[in-house]
Design an enzyme around this catalytic site. Structure first.
Site, PDB file in Angstrom:
ATOM      1  CB  SER A 107       1.573  -3.378  -1.910  1.00  0.00           C
ATOM      2  OG  SER A 107       1.564  -1.352  -1.210  1.00  0.00           O
ATOM      3  CB  VAL A 108       1.121  -8.393  -1.368  1.00  0.00           C
ATOM      4  CG1 VAL A 108       0.105 -10.233  -1.608  1.00  0.00           C
ATOM      5  CG2 VAL A 108       1.695  -8.706  -2.591  1.00  0.00           C
TER       6      VAL A 108
END
Length: 381
Positions: A107-108
């Site tokens: 999710s970065v």
């Protein structure tokens, strides 16, 4: 004149036949699982060790001090990079980790997608006040139809959907199958990603009232960016972010069967290049992302929505804006499951990247220990 082929027309069944082969023969990795044959690209800076941070005492999960190296090993860290004033000062890699090999950042990816959105806003090709349906008419009738782009980027969408990473049979599993991340179920085949997103119903609440972390939001945002720009997301990332930031290695992003990019979690990059992206944010966008968009990451966001949301315990004083976490104590973070982090501390002019393979997708106790370690390292460098 050669026939123009759309990526969504190319399939496993036709990729070796004309006219589909004109595109497919240069993009086989999108059709058939492929391994990377890495070049002998050398680091431009020979650091590759913790230097002055070697042996730095940091608190472990039990609260007792231990050397930084021991903390990183115990936390299933794969790569760890520290930059100060834009210069690489320390790094550490697990024995199994190739520093030149792109590592998935889960999710970065959302936070990098947001930087792209900021660039398009600066080019007047995207507006956060517009409803999603303006850019993606297919969302009509779904949860996204009456949501604004700002609500989409702030995770304030009311979705009838649960973010359950361990789900084996429900909606999240179907979502994973739609992305191509999980083997499909012949008895209940999943649609392609865009079709799945446009089928998610709205929850009972109104949009904008609660921070509700749901990954489909960012996949929808990726589609919006493509529609707003007329360019596929991997090309946007390359031209507007990865090349301008000075990345030294190619990144990767997963795509579904139609070529729709997994903006929510599909990017893979090296730790050093991710640190460069983090330092871009520390430098107020570096002339690449509008400075006003970057400044808003620290001060914007709905504090009440955060308090009422499902991640408030992570940063009790914090808030969430455009897929970035503001800690409430001056730092900014991008976070992915299984232990992926960008940590930005302007007061100490420090950016830290931690890439990991933690067994659990989410480990709340370890997250708090990591935050304490990141603050300790920032103060020391």
């Amino acid at each position: 004149m050669a026939e123009v082929v759309s990526r969504s027309d190319v399939t496993l069944g036709n990729w070796r036949t004309a006219p589909f082969s004109r595109w497919a023969f240069q993009n086989v990795s999108e059709i058939v699982p492929s391994a990377v044959i890495r070049s002998n690209r050398l680091f431009e800076e020979a650091v590759l060790d913790l230097g002055p941070l070697a042996g730095l005492p940091v608190a472990g999960l039990d609260g007792a001090d231990q050397p930084l190296e021991a903390f990183l090993e115990a936390g299933d860290t794969d790569g760890f990079v520290v930059m100060r004033k834009g210069r690489l000062v320390a790094e550490w890699y697990a024995g199994h980790c190739d520093p030149l090999c792109p590592h998935i950042i889960f999710s970065v990816s959302k936070s990098l997608t947001a930087l792209l959105a900021g660039i398009l806003i600066g080019q007047n090709r995207l507006s956060l006040s517009e409803p999603v349906v303006t850019y993606v008419p297919e969302t009509q009738g779904s949860a996204y139809a009456d949501a604004t782009m700002q609500q989409l980027l702030d995770m304030e969408i009311s979705l009838d959907f649960e973010e359950n990473y361990l789900d084996q049979n429900g909606a999240f599993n179907r979502y994973r199958r739609a992305t191509g991340w999980t083997p499909d179920n012949p008895a209940d085949p999943a649609p392609d990603l865009k079709t799945f997103l446009c089928s998610i119903p709205k929850g009972k609440a109104s949009h904008g009232l609660q921070h509700a972390y749901r990954s489909p939001n960012t996949d929808m945002a990726g589609i919006v960016l493509e529609r707003a720009s007329g360019v596929r997301l991997p090309t946007l990332l390359s031209g507007l972010l990865w090349q301008p930031v000075g990345a030294s290695s190619d990144g990767m992003i997963t795509v579904d069967r139609c070529g729709t990019s997994r903006a929510a979690g599909g990017m893979s990059v090296t730790a050093r290049d991710l640190a460069r992206a983090g330092d871009l944010v520390r430098r107020n966008g570096g002339g690449i992302v509008p400075a006003g968009f970057i400044a808003d990451l620290w001060t914007g966001g709905n504090r009440d929505a955060w308090i009422n949301g499902d991640q408030a315990t992570l940063f009790p004083e914090g808030r969430y804006r455009n897929y970035w976490y503001a800690s409430g104590r001056g730092e900014l973070a991008a976070i992915g499951i299984h232990g992926q982090w960008i940590w930005i501390d302007p007061a100490h002019e420090t950016v830290i990247v931690k890439l990991s393979s933690q067994p659990l997708p989410v480990d709340a106790a370890l997250d708090q220990a990591i935050v304490a370690m990141l603050r300790r390292v920032s103060a020391e460098t």
